[in-house]
Design a protein around this motif. Structure first.
Motif, PDB file in Angstrom:
ATOM      1  N   HIS A  16     -83.685 100.799  14.069  1.00 26.26           N
ATOM      2  CA  HIS A  16     -82.415  99.937  15.353  1.00 26.26           C
ATOM      3  C   HIS A  16     -81.387 100.329  14.428  1.00 26.26           C
ATOM      4  CE1 HIS A  16     -80.271  96.413  13.946  1.00 26.26           C
ATOM      5  NE2 HIS A  16     -81.194  95.848  14.634  1.00 26.26           N
ATOM      6  N   ALA A  25     -90.141 104.602  18.601  1.00 25.69           N
ATOM      7  CA  ALA A  25     -89.167 103.711  18.588  1.00 25.69           C
ATOM      8  C   ALA A  25     -88.593 103.723  19.614  1.00 25.69           C
ATOM      9  CB  ALA A  25     -88.948 102.632  17.401  1.00 25.69           C
ATOM     10  N   HIS A  33     -88.919 103.401  23.582  1.00 20.30           N
ATOM     11  CA  HIS A  33     -89.565 102.577  24.356  1.00 20.30           C
ATOM     12  C   HIS A  33     -88.077 101.102  23.585  1.00 20.30           C
ATOM     13  CE1 HIS A  33     -93.743 102.377  24.844  1.00 20.30           C
ATOM     14  NE2 HIS A  33     -93.313 103.251  23.473  1.00 20.30           N
ATOM     15  N   HIS A  34     -87.079 101.672  22.726  1.00 21.02           N
ATOM     16  CA  HIS A  34     -86.284 100.223  22.729  1.00 21.02           C
ATOM     17  C   HIS A  34     -84.607 100.910  23.405  1.00 21.02           C
ATOM     18  CE1 HIS A  34     -89.056  97.801  20.891  1.00 21.02           C
ATOM     19  NE2 HIS A  34     -89.038  98.511  20.137  1.00 21.02           N
ATOM     20  N   ARG A  58     -81.657 101.877  25.410  1.00 21.25           N
ATOM     21  CA  ARG A  58     -81.201 101.273  26.931  1.00 21.25           C
ATOM     22  C   ARG A  58     -80.946 102.301  27.732  1.00 21.25           C
ATOM     23  NH1 ARG A  58     -77.828  95.742  25.356  1.00 21.25           N
ATOM     24  NH2 ARG A  58     -79.754  94.367  24.807  1.00 21.25           N
TER      25      ARG A  58
END
Length: 287
Positions: free
Chosen positions: A237, A269, A272-273, A275
């Motif tokens: 994150h 991760a 997958h996330h 942009r």
């Protein structure tokens, strides 16, 4: 990043693959290397009736596959006139073929989806599998482009030397600023300061970052390089938040566990996330 070899771009006719081909053409031009466009047809795995249909010119599944490849090659040439572009039609699973072709190449570029029609939409997508099996860096191209943004590289406690090298090459050929980030993981209840005055995780993180920035400046002379230690309970994150406006995010692979062909939870991760474009830094069979 390797300077020899071509850039390989997978193409299946999708909008995502078209973006990857155009991106790959641009970077092949920057690196002064050839571009190899590959289309993998899955139809021979599903049927023997590849055509042509009797009485209908230019028909059949094989002819359709040839047309898709020709479209990809034409898109690359239109994006970068004068670039050396080769096209290859293969029959089989895209990730397997592209992983084999990647050996000795500068990079493989694919779209975030596609390369396999409805089969490519299954869990364990082509881009994810290729990121775990290719023997050169893998660029996964997504729609959100920030061509004026910096190259951002995430380094772990080892300094991620391969990812740092790839990021330096990417920044150098693009004449883009380079930002080095290192995430200090802080689980719930973590103490930031040691009352005894002993070295803290924060000081260790700063040492990792400082060493990486020094090495980056040596590898990419003339390129603006900065660095930051990020703090967060989720490493992916923190990386994703910091890279929202990046030209490209570069991460290494460090898979652990029972499966040999993994890329590590952080890279997984991020893929997958994210942009924007992501470069998974790979060499040979390293994890």
């Amino acid at each position: 990043m390797q300077q020899n070899g071509a850039i390989v771009a997978g193409y299946d006719g999708s909008a995502e693959a078209l973006a990857a081909v155009r991106w790959a053409a641009h970077h092949a031009n920057l690196r002064d290397c050839a571009l190899h466009v590959v289309h993998c047809s899955l139809w021979p795995l599903l049927t023997r009736k590849l055509g042509p249909v009797p009485g209908i010119a230019d028909s059949g599944l094989e002819r359709s596959a040839q047309a898709i490849l020709a479209e990809g090659v034409a898109a690359a040439k239109a994006a970068m006139p004068g670039l050396e572009v080769e096209g290859t039609l293969l029959h089989g699973l895209p990730a397997s073929y592209l992983a084999r072709i990647s050996d000795g190449q500068a990079m493989v570029a694919v779209g975030s989806r596609g390369l396999g029609g409805f089969l490519g939409l299954l869990v364990g997508s082509v881009s994810l599998e290729l990121a775990a099996t290719a023997t050169c860096p893998v660029a996964v191209i997504r729609p959100d482009m920030n061509p004026a943004g910096p190259v951002i590289v995430a380094v772990d406690g080892s300094g991620s030397p391969t990812a740092l090298e790839d990021a330096c090459v990417m920044a150098s050929v693009s004449q883009a600023a380079l930002s080095v980030i290192h995430v200090q993981h802080t689980p719930a209840g973590y103490l930031q300061k040691d009352p005894t005055g002993a070295p803290t995780a924060q000081s260790g993180a700063e040492e990792v970052l400082a060493a990486a920035v020094i090495r980056a400046r040596a590898l990419a002379p003339g390129i603006p390089v900065d660095g930051a230690v990020l703090v967060g309970r989720s490493i992916p994150h923190a990386i994703l938040t910091a890279s929202m406006h990046a030209r490209i995010l570069v991460v290494g692979t460090k898979g652990h566990g029972f499966l040999r062909e993994t890329i590590g939870s952080t890279a997984h991760a991020v893929l997958h996330h994210a942009r924007g474009p992501v470069l998974i830094s790979r060499r040979g069979t390293e994890q």
